[in-house]
Design an enzyme around this catalytic site. Sequence first.
Site, PDB file in Angstrom:
ATOM      1  N   ALA A  61       0.833  -1.198   0.000  1.00 14.16           N
ATOM      2  CA  ALA A  61       0.000   0.000   0.000  1.00 14.16           C
ATOM      3  C   ALA A  61       0.875   1.259   0.000  1.00 14.16           C
ATOM      4  CB  ALA A  61      -0.918   0.002   1.211  1.00 14.16           C
ATOM      5  N   GLY A 106      -0.104  -5.428   0.323  1.00 13.48           N
ATOM      6  CA  GLY A 106      -1.146  -5.460  -0.690  1.00 13.48           C
ATOM      7  C   GLY A 106      -0.706  -6.149  -1.965  1.00 13.48           C
ATOM      8  N   GLU A 109      -1.239  -9.727  -1.309  1.00 11.85           N
ATOM      9  CA  GLU A 109      -2.684  -9.965  -1.285  1.00 11.85           C
ATOM     10  C   GLU A 109      -3.260  -9.977  -2.694  1.00 11.85           C
ATOM     11  OE1 GLU A 109      -4.365  -8.131   2.810  1.00 11.85           O
ATOM     12  OE2 GLU A 109      -3.150  -6.751   1.618  1.00 11.85           O
ATOM     13  N   GLU A 129       2.536  -6.186   7.373  1.00  8.99           N
ATOM     14  CA  GLU A 129       1.705  -5.173   8.034  1.00  8.99           C
ATOM     15  C   GLU A 129       1.902  -5.137   9.549  1.00  8.99           C
ATOM     16  OE1 GLU A 129      -0.501  -6.278   4.223  1.00  8.99           O
ATOM     17  OE2 GLU A 129       0.648  -7.336   5.768  1.00  8.99           O
TER      18      GLU A 129
END
Length: 255
Positions: A61, A106, A109, A129
């Site tokens: 992110a 991300g 993911e 994270e």
Amino acid sequence: MTVTLEVSAGVGTLRLDRPPMNALDIATQDRLKELAEEAAGRDDVRAVVVYGGEKVFAAGADIKEMQVMDHTAMVLRGKALQDSFTAVARIPKPVVAAVTGYALGGGCELALCADFRVAADNAKLGQPEILLGLIPGAGGTQRLARLIGPSKAKDLIFTGRHVKADEALAIGLVDRVVPAAEVYEQAHAWAAKLAQGPALALRAAKESVDAGLETDLETGLAVERNWFAGLFATEDRERGMRSFVEEGPGKAKFL
């Protein structure tokens, strides 16, 4: 554009293009969702490759953007974040992630949303994270555990450590490791081969597997049974069985 969709030989390439690290800011997330939905609906797209370029898949992110967001802002944004990734996971066609360099947070993911993952031999994947005082918020706690099992998923999520390509292959996080220069070529070739298959049967297979993972065995069998029977109404089924009887197995052409 931070994400583009290019179509060639029945394969749509969703290309992340936000140098230098393909940080997944809000604009990129929204564009990803838009183009994933476009790929899902286009008849000329029969399989999809998700690619970040030669150097990096996606390093996660946009932390600077997230740093200024408070609880209320993330409550309002959280579902849209997940929806952008879910749009990729729900493309009713085979999806192959071509992972080069870093696929972190991300980025990891997003790779998890694909059906298959081809990784460069120098790739590194992970969910860091926890090192920010957070947990994965775009599906990592759910898709990672379903893919590699809860214990291995907790190891990666609790520690935030990066996994090199060889370990990622060993734990089932990726499906194939190839030289870095060949990642996109091999991912595209894999997708192109699948694009030659019966589109409705491939959709049925994907939705049956994915739906079955979300429910009990009996319900999953019912989903499979309904799709199986429904395919008997398709031209692809007629073509496939006719070819089998007349020419032998594996010779049917579905395009």
